[in-house]
Each structure stands twice: as structure tokens, then as C-alpha cells.
Design a protein around this motif. Structure first.
Motif, PDB file in Angstrom:
ATOM      1  N   THR A  89       5.775  10.409  -0.976  1.00 39.22           N
ATOM      2  CA  THR A  89       5.494   9.021  -0.634  1.00 39.22           C
ATOM      3  C   THR A  89       4.148   8.974   0.086  1.00 39.22           C
ATOM      4  N   TYR A 132      11.555   6.449   3.980  1.00 43.76           N
ATOM      5  CA  TYR A 132      11.544   5.378   2.989  1.00 43.76           C
ATOM      6  C   TYR A 132      12.782   5.341   2.107  1.00 43.76           C
ATOM      7  N   ASN A 160       0.805  -1.225   0.000  1.00 46.62           N
ATOM      8  CA  ASN A 160       0.000   0.000   0.000  1.00 46.62           C
ATOM      9  C   ASN A 160       0.839   1.277   0.000  1.00 46.62           C
ATOM     10  N   ILE A 161       2.014   1.220  -0.629  1.00 48.00           N
ATOM     11  CA  ILE A 161       2.893   2.380  -0.757  1.00 48.00           C
ATOM     12  C   ILE A 161       2.834   2.875  -2.199  1.00 48.00           C
ATOM     13  N   GLU A 193       1.291   6.332   2.014  1.00 44.13           N
ATOM     14  CA  GLU A 193       0.985   5.031   2.612  1.00 44.13           C
ATOM     15  C   GLU A 193      -0.515   4.974   2.802  1.00 44.13           C
ATOM     16  N   ASN A 194      -1.159   3.977   2.193  1.00 42.91           N
ATOM     17  CA  ASN A 194      -2.620   3.873   2.197  1.00 42.91           C
ATOM     18  C   ASN A 194      -3.266   5.157   1.688  1.00 42.91           C
TER      19      ASN A 194
END
Length: 122
Positions: A106, A118, A57-58, A108-109
Motif C-alpha cells: 500500500t 488499511y 492518493n492511495i 500513500e502519496n
């Protein structure tokens, strides 16, 4: 400019959701990790931009590009050239930019997170 940088000049309009990397004129932009290209588009704020979806999920977003080297649905490996950076105000693909740079974001979700957590050295 850093993630949620308090000195960001447009902060009164919106938070800075990525990391701005100063670049020389039109350098190559490479994928940070393997994944599928979700979109290749132009928008008012990001200018020319690319979103890559990775595992867990990234996703990563690369903005203010001068040119693209990928298409939606392409699979890319880490280090593949996906485009060329721009960001010079007034040039094609710059969007809302204050100078030559790559905006790297970046998520996430679907939510922006600090890209520094990251990035790895190789």
C-alpha cells in the motif's frame, strides 16, 4: 513477511515495503478497493505485478503473480479478480521470491505505508 520486517532475507539490499501473504497454488487475487489499474507489468524484483490507484492518493501493488486478469486503464471494484498469485521461485512472473506468496503493498502519496492499517474485515 511483514512491513519492514527485520527478518526479511533480502534486507541487506532493500527494506521490505509490503505484506507477504502465503498462498496455495495459483489462487485468485482480488482488488482490495475500487480504482483504476495504473500498470500491468513484469519487473526483476516484483515479477508480474499490478498497481491500482484509489482515491485519496492511495495505491495498492500486487506482486509475484502467475497471470493477469486486467489491463492498464481498467476500472475495478473491490473483490474483482485482477490476477492469480504465484511466487514459486523459477516460475514465470515470480521475480525475486522465496516461495509461493502474494506481495501486497500500500502506498500513500507514492510512499510505502504499512498495509495492515488499511485492511478491513468484511
Amino acid at each position: 513477511t511483514l512491513f519492514h520486517d527485520p527478518s526479511y532475507p533480502f534486507r541487506y539490499l532493500f527494506e521490505h515495503s509490503g505484506l507477504d501473504l502465503r498462498v496455495p497454488s495459483v489462487p485468485t487475487v482480488m482488488a482490495s478497493a475500487p480504482g483504476y489499474v495504473a500498470w500491468v507489468r513484469t519487473s526483476r524484483l516484483y515479477g508480474n505485478n499490478i498497481m491500482i490507484v484509489h482515491r485519496d492518493n492511495i495505491s495498492t501493488l500486487y506482486a509475484h503473480l502467475a497471470r493477469f486478469n486486467v489491463a492498464e486503464g481498467d476500472y475495478v471494484k473491490r473483490g474483482d479478480v485482477i490476477g492469480w498469485s504465484g511466487g514459486v521461485p523459477g516460475t514465470q512472473g515470480a521475480g525475486l521470491s522465496t516461495g509461493a506468496h502474494l506481495h501486497f503493498e500500500t502506498r500513500e502519496n507514492g510512499l510505502p505505508v504499512d498495509p495492515l492499517s488499511y485492511l478491513t474485515k468484511q
